[in-house]
Design an enzyme around this catalytic site. Structure first.
Site, PDB file in Angstrom:
ATOM      1  N   GLY A 142      22.006  28.613  18.550  1.00  0.00           N
ATOM      2  CA  GLY A 142      22.042  27.909  17.258  1.00  0.00           C
ATOM      3  C   GLY A 142      22.508  26.483  17.473  1.00  0.00           C
ATOM      4  N   GLY A 179      23.004  24.082  14.827  1.00  0.00           N
ATOM      5  CA  GLY A 179      23.470  23.393  13.617  1.00  0.00           C
ATOM      6  C   GLY A 179      24.738  22.624  13.946  1.00  0.00           C
ATOM      7  N   GLY A 200      26.966  24.597  16.524  1.00  0.00           N
ATOM      8  CA  GLY A 200      26.355  24.757  17.841  1.00  0.00           C
ATOM      9  C   GLY A 200      26.142  23.429  18.548  1.00  0.00           C
ATOM     10  N   HIS A 235      26.066  29.621  -5.234  1.00  0.00           N
ATOM     11  CA  HIS A 235      26.322  28.221  -5.575  1.00  0.00           C
ATOM     12  C   HIS A 235      25.958  27.969  -7.035  1.00  0.00           C
ATOM     13  CE1 HIS A 235      26.189  23.889  -5.548  1.00  0.00           C
ATOM     14  NE2 HIS A 235      26.712  23.876  -4.345  1.00  0.00           N
ATOM     15  N   SER A 260      23.406  19.240  -5.302  1.00  0.00           N
ATOM     16  CA  SER A 260      24.796  19.146  -4.859  1.00  0.00           C
ATOM     17  C   SER A 260      25.756  19.262  -6.031  1.00  0.00           C
ATOM     18  CB  SER A 260      25.050  17.820  -4.174  1.00  0.00           C
ATOM     19  OG  SER A 260      26.437  17.645  -4.018  1.00  0.00           O
ATOM     20  N   ARG A 295      33.516  27.253  -7.195  1.00  0.00           N
ATOM     21  CA  ARG A 295      32.145  27.743  -7.258  1.00  0.00           C
ATOM     22  C   ARG A 295      32.015  29.145  -7.824  1.00  0.00           C
ATOM     23  NH1 ARG A 295      29.654  25.383  -1.588  1.00  0.00           N
ATOM     24  NH2 ARG A 295      29.579  23.256  -2.343  1.00  0.00           N
ATOM     25  N   ARG A 303      34.517  29.788  -0.460  1.00  0.00           N
ATOM     26  CA  ARG A 303      34.645  28.511   0.236  1.00  0.00           C
ATOM     27  C   ARG A 303      34.620  27.376  -0.770  1.00  0.00           C
ATOM     28  NH1 ARG A 303      31.192  24.689   1.691  1.00  0.00           N
ATOM     29  NH2 ARG A 303      29.309  25.883   1.269  1.00  0.00           N
ATOM     30  N   LEU A 329      30.936  21.890   6.297  1.00  0.00           N
ATOM     31  CA  LEU A 329      30.664  20.894   7.330  1.00  0.00           C
ATOM     32  C   LEU A 329      31.926  20.677   8.154  1.00  0.00           C
ATOM     33  CD1 LEU A 329      28.537  18.312   5.289  1.00  0.00           C
ATOM     34  CD2 LEU A 329      27.791  20.314   6.551  1.00  0.00           C
TER      35      LEU A 329
END
Lengths: 249, 639
Positions: free
Chosen positions: B41, B43, B46, B267, B285, B331, B437, B443
């Site tokens: 991976g 991303g 990784g 979300h 977003s 969220r 989260r 990120l």
């Protein structure tokens, strides 16, 4: 809605290719062109025929993997749209739609509509970065960056690396892709120390990989889904000339 | 069995620093080149791991299923990345970021990991700026911040609405610099189809070359999984269509424990579902909630155009129910509240499953120019999909969609799973977000794991092992390849009537309806039955055309679905076991009188870790008790 699709089929990189026709039925105007192809593929699988190979992943216009040439235009009309974002409401009922892969010597076809874009990774590998080792960075606000410089760097950095610029260029040039990366980093103080080395390495690699040169057609900007401006090609040329002088010193 | 998270002793502020000195062994610079790590991976987690391990002098072989590492789905993250810089002078600190994250996760995360994450957050921003990431700035040239759900300070750094793209390209470029330096090899179009254990330790992988269909063996001294989450188990999510839980499931089958699979985040702000042809949902977003106000009509079935509905007939339900956080409530709370008003029949749009996100006040206050600077690209995406211009309408229709998964493979403080030599980073592990989260924290976690944690902890593992002990000639590799070969042949041989796509939707609907935003004992038992039914149909009525020895996208989908089906079962078991409501896990049996989540710390303050016992057999649960030394779990209140 209903459409007649003319789709490029090619079994492998060296196999001969050609157009085949498919009917797309029950198409909704909110569908993306890829969702329409999904539907056609479902029917093909059920009929025991070979589904059309095409690539997609994020399906929201940011990963850059989904480029197709639609009616002769990479990513199709309207402008500033990736293939996955292109909705069927932009087509006329009953229209014949021709779908082809990106075509350029440096982006060879793998199968049907899938192409090999590793040349773009190799371009980045040749110098499209700031050599900044993890652990050795100064505090982030140590160097202020003028807002307009950062904005312009961001305008260039928005490139999604789809390769449409290469596919649209009569010379199959990667100048817009390379220019965007060179300009993004050259515009920021963090990218200056390596600016000369970067532009020399990346343009050199571009030639080695078989991309052509720019002869100011600007087809690249016209098809770019992120509207990357051709001024970044000029900036790259300026950086290139600056680098030449630097070498002489 | 109780699991040991190997959390170092001492005050939470000092744990990581002290551990780096007396807990972690180092590898001599001259010896580093003898070790090799596999990274699955590419991303944020990784790519950053591959880059920083390459910089240290290790050899790295990185794999991704995409054609290029730059296409990993971290690229889709829009909003931003948190860091406790306190640039806004608004009272932020490492401790506050730590506390917000623990609280946001509803006290179901490991305290020491979360504190370390908050500590490392500031170094991430320093590094990213040095890499040339064009974070949005103020006119004075300094970095700008914005606020995000679940916090009362502005600590989020962003690059317009494409923060994930810019951070991923930064990590990708850092990794490509190491490719140029000869320390990292990148292999795209490879799907991990097995994990190879030698004497109980992870020493290699089997990859299916998606271009040729060939199975390939790769050996190394350690394996790092950074293969993302499992939201695609639901029908329609914000994940890429290729995102899948396959790599993590292969590790699970080989003995790695799967933790907290029932924690999945829905979300709150996505473009609503429009029809069965849809292949994915697009996120808007949640930074939009800074300037947008969420509402539905007060009356059921009010079909008037929103501009015709006067102020007093609108229900700004988040502002009403949660006055201090309002539209910036976390969220899970925002998503559930949206579902509630739609279930009451007050939803809007064609399906009745949407709410308004209204920008009229913001446009009046800030003007079009500033609004476009902040959200221009989001308005464009919205227009592309729905055909509506936000500048004219002044509002969007939104609805929650499966987005991120907090659960993942169990890891200790070193990010090592219970299988020695197998490290798990980013969304693929379970470690930092508890049951929910906070925005702009994914990120941060992916990059903290890859840039700043794994370089230390993998060194500690290497220091105890001799390099290069395993090569691909060993029988373990041949055995794994045969097993994969057999499974491929089985998939090809079914030749039934349903495509993988159809079956994926069937499973996805079962999960959405029964293991989605709210769950009950009954719905979970239904889910277990239905999953078994779909799996049965899959193995008896699947149709895959072509051959397994060539490029075959239908076979890729089928393989991923086979993994999803087995995963779905673990997820339902976990949700059934957790008889409490916490964060995103909402069991209807456990709620307060006002319909808020009712946590049960006495019985459920633990991390679940499921052990594979064979397909169709109930997995066995182990526990890691959660100990709170620094904070005392309180009832989350955003009122």
């Amino acid at each position: 809605m209903e459409f007649l699709l003319r789709v490029w089929r090619q079994a492998g990189p060296d196999a001969p290719g050609g157009f085949e026709e498919y009917r797309a039925r029950d198409v909704k105007e909110d569908m993306s062109i890829l969702e329409m192809l999904d539907q056609v593929n479902q029917d093909l699988v059920k009929e025991g025929r070979d589904p059309i190979v095409f690539e997609s992943d994020c399906r929201e216009g940011i990963c850059g993997v989904c480029g197709l040439v639609i009616e002769g235009v990479p990513h199709g009309e309207p402008k500033k749209t990736t293939t996955c974002e292109l909705r069927m409401r932009h087509f006329r009922e009953g229209q014949t739609i021709t779908i082809e892969p990106f075509r350029a010597g440096a982006l060879p076809i793998i199968k049907d509509l899938m192409v090999d874009r590793t040349a773009l990774d190799q371009l980045i590998q040749s110098g499209g970065y700031v050599s900044s080792r993890t652990g050795s960075s100064p505090e982030a606000n140590t160097i202020p960056v003028a807002k307009q410089d950062q904005e312009e760097a961001m305008d260039a950095a928005e490139c999604i690396g789809c390769g449409a610029c290469v596919a649209a260029c009569p010379n199959a040039s990667a100048m817009l892709f390379t220019g965007a990366k060179v300009s993004h980093l050259a515009k920021l103080p963090q990218g200056r120390p390596e600016a000369a080395r970067r532009v020399t390495a990346m343009t050199g690699r571009m030639q080695e990989l078989g991309f052509g040169n720019c002869s100011n057609h600007y087809e690249c900007q016209a098809v770019c889904p992120k509207d990357i401006h051709v001024k970044f090609i000029s900036r790259m040329n300026r950086e290139f000339i600056k680098a030449l002088f630097k070498k002489k010193n | 069995m109780e699991l040991d998270g190997k959390v170092p002793s001492g005050p939470v502020q000092d744990k990581w620093d002290k551990y780096k000195i007396d807990g972690l062994k180092l590898v001599n610079p001259a010896n580093k080149r003898k070790y090799k790590a596999i990274v699955v991976g590419t991303g944020l987690a990784g790519a950053s791991a591959a880059a920083s391990l390459g910089e240290l002098g290790y050899n790295v072989e990185a794999f991704c299923y995409q054609e290029s590492p730059r296409r990993a789905h971290s690229i889709g993250a829009q909003g931003g990345i948190n860091a406790a810089k306190n640039y806004q002078n608004d009272g932020d600190s490492i401790y506050r970021l730590f506390y917000d994250t623990i609280k946001g996760g509803d006290f179901r995360a490991r305290e020491a990991n979360v504190y370390r994450l908050a500590q490392l957050s500031t170094a991430i921003i320093d590094l990213c700026v040095a890499q040339g990431i064009p974070f949005t700035r103020e006119y004075g040239g300094l970095l700008a911040n914005r606020s995000f759900g679940g916090t009362q300070v502005s600590r989020t750094f962003y690059s317009r609405g494409q923060t994930g793209q810019q951070l991923l390209l930064g990590a990708y470029q850092a990794m490509m610099a190491q490719v140029q330096a000869g320390r990292v090899t990148v292999r795209g179009r490879r799907e991990m189809v097995d994990l190879v254990l030698v004497d109980g330790e992870a020493k290699g992988v089997i990859m299916r070359n998606l271009r040729t269909g060939e199975l390939e063996s790769y050996a190394a001294d350690a394996v790092i999984l950074a293969s993302g989450g499992y939201s695609t188990v639901f029908n329609l999510s914000t994940n890429a269509v290729g995102s899948n839980v396959g790599a993590a499931m292969r590790a699970y089958r080989k003995g790695a424990y799967f933790s907290n699979p029932c924690y999945t985040q829905i979300h709150p702000t996505c473009i609503p579902f429009s029809g069965s042809h849809q292949s994915k949902l697009t996120l808007m977003s949640e930074s939009l909630r800074n300037d947008g106000r969420v509402w539905v009509p007060r009356q059921k079935g009010d079909t008037r155009h929103p501009s015709q509905i006067p102020e007093q007939e609108r229900d700004y339900y988040l502002e009403r129910k949660y006055p201090s956080f309002g539209n910036l409530s976390p969220r899970d709370i925002s998503s559930r509240a949206a579902k509630e008003v739609c279930d009451e029949g007050r939803g809007v749009g064609d399906t009745g499953y949407a709410v308004y996100l209204d920008f009229e006040d913001a446009f009046n206050r800030l003007g079009s120019e500033i609004m476009d600077e902040r959200y221009g690209n989001l308005f464009e995406i919205y227009q592309q999909i729905t055909g509506e211009d936000v500048h004219e309408q002044m509002r969007m229709r939104i609805y929650p969609a499966p987005h991120y998964t907090m659960g993942g493979l169990w890891v200790d403080y070193n990010l090592q799973s219970n299988v020695p030599g197998l490290f798990v980073l980013g969304e693929a592990n379970f470690s930092d977000h508890g049951a929910n989260r906070l925005g702009a924290s994914a990120l941060m976690q992916g990059l903290a794991d890859g840039y700043f944690i794994i370089p230390y902890t993998i060194g500690n593992y290497f220091a105890r092992t001799n390099p290069g002990q395993v090569d691909t000639d060993r029988s373990e590799f041949a055995q794994c390849r045969e097993e994969v070969e057999r499974r491929n042949k089985e998939l090809m041989a079914i030749q039934g009537n349903k495509t993988a796509h159809e079956l994926r939707i069937e499973l996805g609907d079962v999960m959405l309806d029964n293991v989605g935003m709210s769950r009950s004992r009954e719905s979970l038992q239904t889910a277990l039955k239905e999953i078994a039914r779909v799996r049965d149909e899959f193995w008896n009525n699947l149709k895959v055309p072509g051959t397994d020895k060539a490029l075959n996208q239908e076979l890729e989908q089928a393989w991923r679905l086979a993994e999803s089906l087995d995963f779905a079962e673990v997820m339902a078991h976990d949700a059934l076991n957790r008889e409490e409501s916490c964060g995103c896990h909402f069991r209807v049996e456990y709620q307060t009188e006002d319909g808020e989540a009712l946590r049960n710390d006495r019985e459920y303050a633990y991390v679940s870790a499921w052990e594979f016992k064979g397909v169709g057999r109930e997995p066995v649960m182990h526990k890691e008790p959660l100990e709170f030394e620094e904070v005392s779990p309180s009832t989350r209140s955003y009122k």
